[in-house]
Scaffold this active site. Sequence first.
Site, mmCIF file in Angstrom:
data_model
loop_
_atom_site.group_PDB
_atom_site.id
_atom_site.type_symbol
_atom_site.label_atom_id
_atom_site.label_comp_id
_atom_site.label_asym_id
_atom_site.label_seq_id
_atom_site.Cartn_x
_atom_site.Cartn_y
_atom_site.Cartn_z
ATOM 1 N N HIS A 67 42.253 67.602 16.056
ATOM 2 C CA HIS A 67 42.406 67.633 16.649
ATOM 3 C C HIS A 67 40.872 67.353 17.980
ATOM 4 O O HIS A 67 40.241 66.667 18.390
ATOM 5 C CB HIS A 67 43.289 66.697 17.697
ATOM 6 C CG HIS A 67 42.981 66.451 19.083
ATOM 7 N ND1 HIS A 67 43.664 66.584 20.164
ATOM 8 C CD2 HIS A 67 43.113 64.342 19.299
ATOM 9 C CE1 HIS A 67 43.449 65.287 21.584
ATOM 10 N NE2 HIS A 67 43.191 64.039 20.813
ATOM 11 N N GLU A 70 37.760 67.062 16.691
ATOM 12 C CA GLU A 70 37.219 65.674 17.147
ATOM 13 C C GLU A 70 36.922 65.322 17.801
ATOM 14 O O GLU A 70 35.670 64.669 18.345
ATOM 15 C CB GLU A 70 38.523 64.485 16.763
ATOM 16 C CG GLU A 70 37.936 63.659 17.044
ATOM 17 C CD GLU A 70 39.043 62.919 17.657
ATOM 18 O OE1 GLU A 70 38.867 61.763 19.181
ATOM 19 O OE2 GLU A 70 40.663 62.830 17.562
ATOM 20 N N HIS A 71 37.199 65.802 19.390
ATOM 21 C CA HIS A 71 36.984 65.684 20.735
ATOM 22 C C HIS A 71 35.310 66.552 20.603
ATOM 23 O O HIS A 71 34.405 65.952 21.488
ATOM 24 C CB HIS A 71 37.725 66.462 21.936
ATOM 25 C CG HIS A 71 38.903 65.420 22.058
ATOM 26 N ND1 HIS A 71 39.126 66.031 23.310
ATOM 27 C CD2 HIS A 71 39.196 64.352 21.511
ATOM 28 C CE1 HIS A 71 39.934 64.600 23.669
ATOM 29 N NE2 HIS A 71 39.981 64.217 22.714
ATOM 30 N N GLU A 142 46.103 66.032 28.154
ATOM 31 C CA GLU A 142 46.578 64.796 27.213
ATOM 32 C C GLU A 142 48.114 64.834 26.600
ATOM 33 O O GLU A 142 48.460 64.298 26.479
ATOM 34 C CB GLU A 142 45.869 64.148 26.441
ATOM 35 C CG GLU A 142 45.784 63.246 25.402
ATOM 36 C CD GLU A 142 44.616 63.642 24.187
ATOM 37 O OE1 GLU A 142 44.777 63.169 23.007
ATOM 38 O OE2 GLU A 142 43.805 63.624 24.445
#
Length: 433
Positions: A67, A70-71, A142
Amino acid sequence: MHKVEYPLLDETVYYEKMQNGLQVILIPKPGFAKTYGIITTDFGSIDNHFVPLQSDSEIVVPDGVAHFLEHKLFEGEKHDAFDDFSKLGSSANAFTSFTRTSYLFSATSKVEENIETLLDFVQEPYFTEEGTEKEKGIIAQEIQMYEDNPDWRLFYGLLKNMYPKHPLSIDIAGTVDSIQAITPEILQTCYDTFYHPSNMNLVIIGNFPVEETMVVIRNNQDAKEFAKEEHILRFIPSETISDLTAHDEIEMDVKRPKLIMGVKGLTTQLEGNESDNYYLKGSLLMEMLFGRGSDNFNTLYDNGVLDDSFNYSFTIDRSFNFMALEVDTNEPEQVIKEWKNILLNWKNDSSFTAENFNLLKRAFIGEQLQAFNSLEYISNQYGYLYAAGIEMFNRIERLETLTLEDIAAFAEHYINEQVISTFIVKPKKGSNV
């Protein structure tokens, strides 16, 4: 370029594998205004233990790295990918799941430029200490936001019960502590291993010229250099039935209890269409036993045991599969008793008939055909399923061949009280939320 026609759906798909291993899939849809492009890597949150490319030693990386990566890919050395797509009049997004990471765009014009922008930003990573540290703060916020979400805690509570050793039980984004250990070097190692073109596929669907588009992709890929293609060795911890926790619960600021029940599948080494057939059988079984047209649902609904918050699903992916039922209820213990009774006595269920099965199968096929009218649905699903060896446009034909006997055989081996687990989020004592 290999052309495959699907007369039943009036679809044509063009396949070509680039010299670097990237699988390209073109699905022309004349008459549509939008075109979607999506590139997917077979790399998700559960892939934290593997042998890196061009190495002989296995490593374990921090939870949440897929993840995090991905960012970071959207940030180039001198540009931001979101800005690049915006200048082309298109929109872009990305998502990470337990087993895949995808990057996509949607556009009504300048399709070739959008395709090249997509390929270039995904294939030109830029990792720095400063950028990595900055991202940790963003992702930590987040994670904390999700930890305050009762539905999120409910779902992951069940996963922790059923998969205590499997990385599936850890949030896709990782934990606030785990992401602190992520470095540019770790990001680069994961990128080099899992973002090799041979571990990825590119799907373009919409209104575009097939030959010209494939030439654009070929030229883009031929101009880049990549390491030699290698098979990726991944490792998942083994688990037994004794590892499963039958029940657990927590307290949060909720108005009434939230309940989820899971049935853990023990058959996990399924691949390709066999895996998708397993999904179809599991989904049809749940529809027969718990669907909103079933006798069970109507009885429980009329008696006030279930309400409109009730939901059910069957999930299958690389190395795991499970059934899940969830509802908000003031009587969680009663609901658990009712659900277990339905599951364990499926053979005698009034809804488990050939007539009902055929009606539900026709409805399932109708829903699938309707979904195939959506370019967004196809673009999001095709590459994802293709990475798992599943041919999406053959699903209708495979559905047609399923029988009640197939569902019965599935239920016979799948449903076992020893693999049933429940998790409850209860209101805090004295809470007036």
